[in-house]
Motif scaffolding. Structure first.
Motif, PDB file in Angstrom:
ATOM      1  N   LEU A 138      14.016   0.854   2.488  1.00  0.00           N
ATOM      2  CA  LEU A 138      12.635   1.305   2.375  1.00  0.00           C
ATOM      3  C   LEU A 138      12.075   1.082   0.980  1.00  0.00           C
ATOM      4  O   LEU A 138      10.901   1.345   0.734  1.00  0.00           O
ATOM      5  CB  LEU A 138      12.543   2.782   2.758  1.00  0.00           C
ATOM      6  N   ALA A 139      12.925   0.603   0.059  1.00  0.00           N
ATOM      7  CA  ALA A 139      12.453   0.301  -1.289  1.00  0.00           C
ATOM      8  C   ALA A 139      12.214  -1.186  -1.486  1.00  0.00           C
ATOM      9  O   ALA A 139      11.820  -1.615  -2.567  1.00  0.00           O
ATOM     10  CB  ALA A 139      13.476   0.806  -2.314  1.00  0.00           C
ATOM     11  N   ALA A 140      12.455  -1.988  -0.452  1.00  0.00           N
ATOM     12  CA  ALA A 140      12.280  -3.436  -0.565  1.00  0.00           C
ATOM     13  C   ALA A 140      10.804  -3.791  -0.668  1.00  0.00           C
ATOM     14  O   ALA A 140       9.917  -2.981  -0.365  1.00  0.00           O
ATOM     15  CB  ALA A 140      12.906  -4.125   0.645  1.00  0.00           C
ATOM     16  N   ALA A 141      10.543  -5.021  -1.084  1.00  0.00           N
ATOM     17  CA  ALA A 141       9.154  -5.478  -1.149  1.00  0.00           C
ATOM     18  C   ALA A 141       8.505  -5.405   0.231  1.00  0.00           C
ATOM     19  O   ALA A 141       7.320  -5.090   0.357  1.00  0.00           O
ATOM     20  CB  ALA A 141       9.105  -6.907  -1.688  1.00  0.00           C
ATOM     21  N   HIS A 142       9.286  -5.705   1.258  1.00  0.00           N
ATOM     22  CA  HIS A 142       8.845  -5.529   2.644  1.00  0.00           C
ATOM     23  C   HIS A 142       9.810  -4.534   3.290  1.00  0.00           C
ATOM     24  O   HIS A 142      10.879  -4.933   3.775  1.00  0.00           O
ATOM     25  CB  HIS A 142       8.853  -6.854   3.408  1.00  0.00           C
ATOM     26  N   PRO A 143       9.504  -3.248   3.281  1.00  0.00           N
ATOM     27  CA  PRO A 143      10.433  -2.248   3.828  1.00  0.00           C
ATOM     28  C   PRO A 143      10.790  -2.564   5.281  1.00  0.00           C
ATOM     29  O   PRO A 143       9.953  -3.041   6.049  1.00  0.00           O
ATOM     30  CB  PRO A 143       9.642  -0.939   3.716  1.00  0.00           C
ATOM     31  N   TRP A 144      12.044  -2.280   5.643  1.00  0.00           N
ATOM     32  CA  TRP A 144      12.478  -2.541   7.008  1.00  0.00           C
ATOM     33  C   TRP A 144      13.464  -1.481   7.462  1.00  0.00           C
ATOM     34  O   TRP A 144      14.137  -0.845   6.654  1.00  0.00           O
ATOM     35  CB  TRP A 144      13.091  -3.937   7.146  1.00  0.00           C
ATOM     36  N   ASP A 149       0.840  -1.194   0.000  1.00  0.00           N
ATOM     37  CA  ASP A 149       0.000   0.000   0.000  1.00  0.00           C
ATOM     38  C   ASP A 149       0.878   1.248   0.000  1.00  0.00           C
ATOM     39  O   ASP A 149       1.600   1.505   0.985  1.00  0.00           O
ATOM     40  CB  ASP A 149      -0.904  -0.008   1.239  1.00  0.00           C
ATOM     41  N   PRO A 150       0.895   2.063  -1.073  1.00  0.00           N
ATOM     42  CA  PRO A 150       1.783   3.240  -1.138  1.00  0.00           C
ATOM     43  C   PRO A 150       1.617   4.195   0.040  1.00  0.00           C
ATOM     44  O   PRO A 150       2.624   4.671   0.578  1.00  0.00           O
ATOM     45  CB  PRO A 150       1.418   3.890  -2.477  1.00  0.00           C
ATOM     46  N   PRO A 151       0.388   4.530   0.488  1.00  0.00           N
ATOM     47  CA  PRO A 151       0.291   5.429   1.647  1.00  0.00           C
ATOM     48  C   PRO A 151       0.969   4.862   2.892  1.00  0.00           C
ATOM     49  O   PRO A 151       1.603   5.598   3.653  1.00  0.00           O
ATOM     50  CB  PRO A 151      -1.224   5.583   1.839  1.00  0.00           C
ATOM     51  N   TRP A 152       0.841   3.558   3.109  1.00  0.00           N
ATOM     52  CA  TRP A 152       1.477   2.974   4.286  1.00  0.00           C
ATOM     53  C   TRP A 152       2.992   2.934   4.132  1.00  0.00           C
ATOM     54  O   TRP A 152       3.730   3.145   5.092  1.00  0.00           O
ATOM     55  CB  TRP A 152       0.934   1.562   4.543  1.00  0.00           C
ATOM     56  N   ARG A 153       3.484   2.646   2.935  1.00  0.00           N
ATOM     57  CA  ARG A 153       4.938   2.656   2.716  1.00  0.00           C
ATOM     58  C   ARG A 153       5.499   4.057   2.973  1.00  0.00           C
ATOM     59  O   ARG A 153       6.556   4.221   3.583  1.00  0.00           O
ATOM     60  CB  ARG A 153       5.265   2.196   1.293  1.00  0.00           C
ATOM     61  N   GLU A 154       4.765   5.077   2.494  1.00  0.00           N
ATOM     62  CA  GLU A 154       5.219   6.451   2.705  1.00  0.00           C
ATOM     63  C   GLU A 154       5.160   6.812   4.187  1.00  0.00           C
ATOM     64  O   GLU A 154       6.082   7.440   4.727  1.00  0.00           O
ATOM     65  CB  GLU A 154       4.356   7.409   1.885  1.00  0.00           C
ATOM     66  N   ALA A 155       4.083   6.398   4.866  1.00  0.00           N
ATOM     67  CA  ALA A 155       3.963   6.695   6.295  1.00  0.00           C
ATOM     68  C   ALA A 155       5.070   6.003   7.087  1.00  0.00           C
ATOM     69  O   ALA A 155       5.625   6.564   8.040  1.00  0.00           O
ATOM     70  CB  ALA A 155       2.588   6.253   6.801  1.00  0.00           C
TER      71      ALA A 155
END
Length: 622
Positions: free
Chosen positions: A72-78, A44-50
């Motif tokens: 933060l660009a990974a499939a699962h950002p960490w 979800d782009p909004p959640w990735r950005e948040a």
């Protein structure tokens, strides 16, 4: 699940609707916490950005939470945070309005990728991070000295200041005011000459003030050193390598500061790797004629543990003194393999060769009435197969029990002053729960020159069994073929049993634990007792100081252990861990003793000078 990065997860902190927080270690076994966005939120782009904005906002806040690595660009950002600055992963999710739940509730809490996640409750201030790595360079490098990125970040310059000329001061048109007290003579007349007594007291007063200033300066210097410098020499930054070359690393194998780590740290140094080289001759059982004129040699490898500083070790009898039947079977296999190499036997015919000759042969020493010779060598910490000389120490078999009476053997090493284990023979054998087991194992495919390292894990109790008159545990997991002779330990780090082969299994996996009560028989027959040496007791005291946060005490006590008992690599590892934590927490330490002697000496010298000066001035002014 693992992030695309240098970390290995050890235990989950908890799970929320949008991700999971983990304890993890890097390649040098340094502890971090990792927050990972998962499930529907990861797509979800909004959640990735948040998620990125929250990490950025936490890093920019005064006294905020800096991270050491991120993708933060990974499939699962960490995002990874150093453990020394708190549980940053949990705080990141809390910043997003998410509370963590136990991992067992993951299926009910985490919204899967196929589900629908609601929009973030509120945007987090801060510019989003569009790249992986450390925080925005404008923030400067992270506070932690072992930050993953060592490159110097160029300092961002602010807008160039435009110089402005100050407004010219207005010239005063008024003349200076007239002196209201004009006088043809000086208004202040010089005072008369001071009396001799006044000069004496002025001199004494100045000297007293000098003494006070000297005392204050030396005290401030000594106190300043004691208040800001740790009691032991501390490096300016964290080491980039592991604290020590310890084969066993409890802080990386279990959750840091957990009962498992502490127990393993206590008992782990007593583990040793044992290799038995058995040499004998196969003979025809009826005629005693040699089956082969050359001796048959084979190796047995296992684990043992030191029981007192004199170098006595307990291990498995089946390793260091296999029964004649077992030795004969292994010798026949060795002969069959030699015949295969000589192209006198097909590889597929090896089992048949062993079966056909097992009842027809005997395995003896060089003389038909002698037993095969057994040469024992023992290695510490990390070990390598097929090593007979240095760094291995020689060993001698003292006593060995039969398999049906305990299968425990006592070996005397040709080396002393070794870290020893403590027993708990009163541990009750039950059919429930888990045991912490430790022993040597290898991941190498070839066994001849394989590398063996101590390892540990929690193994569930699968039931109880019998070995003669003894009750034993059966466990559902093992540490590999060389782990028999290893240990099961209680939360206090005491040995409650020895790992051994399960003879009821076709693979004879090391999934039986013989209780510590079986040790007393073989030790009593040899007149040997288990005991801790003074370095062992000091090591346990130093560990207690380390795990309770008294790092200066831990540094001092573990440093003494390193000097007295160099065969304990974990003492050095935990000492360096304590040094690192002491530096991070800026633990104050008292000033060195020589500083206070210097202070006392300076004060005494000044007092003597004061007395002499007063006496001299007194005579002069009489």
């Amino acid at each position: 699940m693992q992030p695309v990065g240098p970390y290995r997860f050890t235990e989950a902190l908890g799970v929320c609707q949008v991700g999971t927080a983990w304890w993890a270690v890097d390649g040098q076994d340094r502890l971090v916490t990792v927050a990972m966005l998962e499930g529907a939120a990861a797509a979800d782009p909004p959640w990735r950005e948040a998620f990125a904005n929250a990490a950025n906002a936490m890093a920019q806040a005064p006294g905020g939470q800096r991270y050491v690595n991120a993708d933060l660009a990974a499939a699962h950002p960490w995002v990874a945070y150093p453990s020394e600055e708190g549980i940053g992963a949990q705080r990141l999710f809390q910043t997003l309005g998410m509370d963590l739940h136990p991992l067992e509730s993951r299926a009910d809490v985490l919204i899967p990728a196929t589900g629908t996640v609601s929009a973030p409750s509120q945007p987090v201030a801060g510019a989003p991070l569009s790249v992986s790595g450390p925080p925005d360079p404008t923030l400067g490098p992270p506070h932690v000295p072992w930050a993953m990125h060592a490159a110097v970040v160029p300092q961002q310059q602010g807008p160039e200041a435009v110089p402005t000329s100050p407004a010219p001061a207005a010239k005063s048109t008024d003349s200076p005011p007239a002196d209201p007290f004009p006088a043809p003579v000086r208004r202040i007349e010089p005072s008369g000459t001071a009396g001799r007594g006044t000069g004496l007291w002025l001199t004494v007063t100045a000297l007293v003030l000098g003494i006070v200033a000297a005392f204050g300066g030396v005290s401030a210097w000594a106190g300043g050193r004691g208040g800001t410098t740790p009691s032991a020499a501390v490096p300016a930054v964290f080491p980039t390598d592991a604290p020590a070359a310890a084969g066993l690393r409890p802080w990386g194998q279990f959750t840091p500061s957990s009962p498992q780590e502490r127990a393993l740290a206590v008992a782990g140094p007593s583990l040793v790797f044992i290799e038995a080289v058995v040499t004998g001759y196969l003979r025809d059982r009826t005629t005693n004629a040699l089956v082969r004129t050359s001796p048959t040699v084979f190796n047995r490898r296992c684990t043992g543990f030191v029981i007192n500083p004199d170098g006595y070790v307990l291990t498995s009898s089946s390793c260091v003194k296999p029964s004649e039947e077992v030795a004969r079977q292994v010798a026949l296999d060795a002969v069959a393999q030699a015949l295969v190499r000589e192209r006198k036997l097909d590889a597929g015919a090896v089992p048949g060769y062993i079966s056909a000759n097992l009842a027809k042969t005997r395995f003896t020493g060089i003389d038909a009435t002698a037993e095969p010779s057994i040469q024992l060598s023992v290695q510490f910490n990390n070990a390598k197969g097929n090593v007979i000389g240095d760094p291995a120490a020689p060993g001698e078999l003292v006593k060995a029990q039969a398999a049906d009476t305990g299968n425990v053997a006592l070996v005397k090493l040709g080396r002393q002053n070794l870290p020893a284990a403590e027993f708990n023979p009163s541990a009750t054998v039950t059919d429930a729960g888990s045991l912490l087991i430790a022993g040597f194992g290898t991941d190498d495919s070839g066994s001849r020159n394989a590398t063996y390292t101590p390892r540990a894990k929690m193994a569930k109790i699968a039931g109880v069994g019998r070995r003669g008159s003894l009750s034993t545990w059966r466990i559902g997991d093992d540490l590999g073929r060389a782990s028999h002779g290893g240990i099961a330990i209680d939360p206090a780090g005491r040995v409650i049993g020895m790992l051994d082969q399960d003879l009821t299994r076709p693979d004879r996996a090391n999934r039986v634990v013989v209780p510590a009560s079986a040790f007393t028989g073989v030790m009593g027959d040899a007149g040997v007792t288990g005991a801790l040496g003074e370095p062992d007791r000091l090591y346990r005291s130093g560990l207690d100081a380390y795990f309770t946060g008294r790092y200066p005490t831990a540094v001092a006590q573990l440093g003494t252990v390193v000097e007295r008992e160099p065969g304990n690599p974990l003492a050095q590892a935990y000492r360096e861990n304590a040094l690192n934590r002491q530096q991070m927490e800026a633990v104050p330490a008292s000033a060195p003793a020589w500083a206070w002697w210097l202070l006392a000496g300076a004060g005494g010298a000044l007092l003597i000078l004061l007395v002499l000066l007063v006496a001299t001035l007194g005579r002069r002014y009489r």
